[in-house]
Design a protein around this motif. Structure first.
Motif, PDB file in Angstrom:
ATOM      1  N   ASN A  68      26.094 -66.627  -7.909  1.00  0.00           N
ATOM      2  CA  ASN A  68      27.020 -67.237  -7.250  1.00  0.00           C
ATOM      3  C   ASN A  68      27.434 -66.737  -5.869  1.00  0.00           C
ATOM      4  O   ASN A  68      27.315 -65.612  -5.707  1.00  0.00           O
ATOM      5  CB  ASN A  68      28.199 -67.026  -8.148  1.00  0.00           C
ATOM      6  N   LEU A  69      27.749 -67.948  -5.043  1.00  0.00           N
ATOM      7  CA  LEU A  69      28.188 -67.728  -3.548  1.00  0.00           C
ATOM      8  C   LEU A  69      29.244 -68.795  -3.193  1.00  0.00           C
ATOM      9  O   LEU A  69      29.574 -69.629  -4.194  1.00  0.00           O
ATOM     10  CB  LEU A  69      27.024 -67.533  -2.783  1.00  0.00           C
ATOM     11  N   SER A  70      29.642 -68.654  -1.996  1.00  0.00           N
ATOM     12  CA  SER A  70      30.526 -69.700  -1.607  1.00  0.00           C
ATOM     13  C   SER A  70      29.404 -70.445  -0.457  1.00  0.00           C
ATOM     14  O   SER A  70      28.594 -69.782   0.021  1.00  0.00           O
ATOM     15  CB  SER A  70      31.652 -69.423  -1.015  1.00  0.00           C
ATOM     16  N   CYS A  72      27.881 -67.898   1.938  1.00  0.00           N
ATOM     17  CA  CYS A  72      28.834 -67.038   2.204  1.00  0.00           C
ATOM     18  C   CYS A  72      29.195 -66.012   1.000  1.00  0.00           C
ATOM     19  O   CYS A  72      29.031 -66.245  -0.010  1.00  0.00           O
ATOM     20  CB  CYS A  72      29.872 -67.268   2.990  1.00  0.00           C
ATOM     21  N   GLU A  73      29.481 -64.764   1.770  1.00  0.00           N
ATOM     22  CA  GLU A  73      30.049 -63.602   0.616  1.00  0.00           C
ATOM     23  C   GLU A  73      31.483 -63.953  -0.081  1.00  0.00           C
ATOM     24  O   GLU A  73      32.132 -64.855   1.002  1.00  0.00           O
ATOM     25  CB  GLU A  73      30.158 -62.306   1.311  1.00  0.00           C
ATOM     26  N   PRO A  74      31.756 -63.304  -1.094  1.00  0.00           N
ATOM     27  CA  PRO A  74      30.957 -62.330  -2.063  1.00  0.00           C
ATOM     28  C   PRO A  74      29.771 -63.405  -2.593  1.00  0.00           C
ATOM     29  O   PRO A  74      29.870 -64.497  -3.178  1.00  0.00           O
ATOM     30  CB  PRO A  74      31.718 -62.024  -2.761  1.00  0.00           C
ATOM     31  N   TYR A  86      27.293 -62.935  -5.308  1.00  0.00           N
ATOM     32  CA  TYR A  86      27.430 -61.984  -6.737  1.00  0.00           C
ATOM     33  C   TYR A  86      26.003 -61.501  -7.385  1.00  0.00           C
ATOM     34  O   TYR A  86      25.827 -61.686  -8.544  1.00  0.00           O
ATOM     35  CB  TYR A  86      28.197 -62.707  -7.629  1.00  0.00           C
TER      36      TYR A  86
END
Lengths: 200, 200, 200, 200
Positions: free
Chosen positions: A73-75, A110-112, A114
């Motif tokens: 997962n990330l954005s 982008c962060e975070p 995981y």
């Protein structure tokens, strides 16, 4: 080059068994890749027989998630300017790469993020809208090596960038099977000798 | 609070020996700190008697460079907007910290930051002019712990930010001396027993 | 080959500046090596100009302690049987090395070894009297690489063992200077440009 | 206490959702644990909702292999004397533990152990017959923490050892859910804002 619609999803056993380095790109159809194929690849990576490079949206592929041990997962967001920074200039994957280079348009990741702590964090990225990303990360898994690299959105031109090309080429050499000095057994063998008997 | 112009540069032995956690900030006068004091601090950190937090320009302090093993080199530039990203939300130093927070004005510190691979990379920063920085990093050294954190330029107001304050407070608890279960010997003792004699 | 009694302690500037890989062995006279020479070596390692291999008693050399950031402390004891185990068979330093090999007689070096967490733990050792040791460890420091390896007591014959020889040879290739893709600046330069200006 | 023959294999959803720390022990019937249950546990660990402690033969459990990303392979042999060495005395899991302690009889588990590089190597073990093992290792996965510990063969008495008990107790505190400062989103959300808009 192998594609999902090819026979055996593009990776029949006889091809997989000749594959030293597998470069994985995919965006939407991750769920269609069979669990059986994923497990075969996972075991080959752990056995040090196939090195794995995962590009861009591959962070959500079953292969990346199962091999590394992550949700992936990330954005993400709109295409924008990205600057790729060289955080580990002495790493083999960074050979010949400058302090930074720019990509005029790339999808925002982008962060975070995981992921587990990577064994090496080679590149980090800056994005126009205020975001950052660990964009080039190495994982050691069993006898195998994995490199994930962020650029490569299908509507952008990152794969034409000479530094992106160099990084992928460097990564092929870095993830390729190692010169292991003995035959690694399968499973968990029962040891029936004492090393102490080897002393004269 | 101790300052360079205090007697013994602010850290006479009797104070240092009572110090569980040392927070180091300094900008220009790093060279004036005595090598003898630096070595005393270094040994206390390695012995697990004093935890070390280094703020902002302390990256170039003798203490940081000698304890961690680094030149502390980085690049720097004009004050600008900074976004601090939480890269390891489950780390004790990130307790209670959101995904990101912004600092309206902070001195630019940027990659490449020539530190060893940190044992934990807790925060990363975005800067307005296109730069990024590993801004919150942990190092384990001997029995001791070290945390470096980027914010804190003397002309800016970062130390008034509640998240910056929380991070420093969290770090105090993280670097403090551990509950080591035996008396650690000094030097390299000669072992004159066999562990194998301990079996009945 | 350079020795402590040679002019400039064996490492005059013109030789050091041509040294890609420095192999350090020493037992008793660590204190006689000058601080100035140690600092020169340390800076060359951090700059990625000289790779460093430290053998056996070199764990207590000023060079190892200053470059890595450690007391180098461990415990030691009588010469005895040692088994070296291959913990990371895919690492370049383990190329061609079997699961384990034995050394009939080697000086006991044992845990706790007060080093930082290594970037790679390649070998671990078993000793007859009940002790173990992290006997082959890699550290990344700045742009440089360091490998410490336990065998090599002056009264024993470990350096005649073909696996020990192969490991040291592999390590030479691993620690040698990297192909860094830009000129690394000295100190902490003031950045006077905006990366954001580079976008068209 | 939950067992494989209990309803829902001992972990119905309502119990799993209240579980802060899961301690996993199993020897032979790993294959009978359902893939569905393993996947639920894996996601809870990655989400930081359940910490995971895996004991002894659990190295070959589906849970350990899937959560960490490993085959879990190692070698094993006859019960024998084991010495557990404290490699990281400042780690919370080593709190109160001496330099070493002995187990009169424990099943041999030995290297090479085909795990990823652990985030912390807390304990290492010596065995009578010439083998060693990384016997206490930490892995960070997503927001979750995992600790694997070697002792615990069903025919031996290691779980009665006070140091083994203390280590497991320490591990419970170490793996328990962290104080994450924001609500972690599921999946990979689309970011529709600019952080840069947050600056005044």
């Amino acid at each position: 080059m192998a594609a999902l619609d090819d026979p055996c999803q593009g990776l029949p056993d006889e091809l997989l068994e000749k594959t030293d380095v597998l470069i994985w790109w995919g965006h939407m159809a991750h769920g269609e890749v069979s669990d059986e194929l994923v497990e075969k690849i996972r075991q080959r990576v752990y056995a040090g027989k196939t090195g794995l490079i995962v590009l861009h949206s591959g962070h959500h592929s079953k292969v990346f998630k199962q091999v590394v041990g992550t949700t992936g997962n990330l954005s993400w967001g709109r295409d924008q300017k990205e600057v790729v920074w060289n955080l580990m200039p002495s790493h083999p994957i960074a050979a010949g790469i400058p302090e930074h280079f720019t990509l005029d348009l790339e999808e925002l990741y982008c962060e975070p993020f995981y992921i587990p702590q990577p064994d090496a964090l080679v590149f980090g990225s800056w994005y126009e809208d205020g975001f950052i990303f660990r964009s080039g990360v190495c994982f050691l898994r069993g006898l195998g090596k994995v490199f994930y690299f962020q650029p490569g959105h299908e509507f952008d031109r990152s794969f034409y960038n000479p530094y992106v090309q160099r990084i992928i080429k460097n990564a092929v050499y870095w993830v390729k099977p190692a010169d292991v000095g003995y035959t690694v057994p399968e499973g968990a063998p029962n040891v029936t000798f004492k090393v102490t008997d080897e002393f004269n």
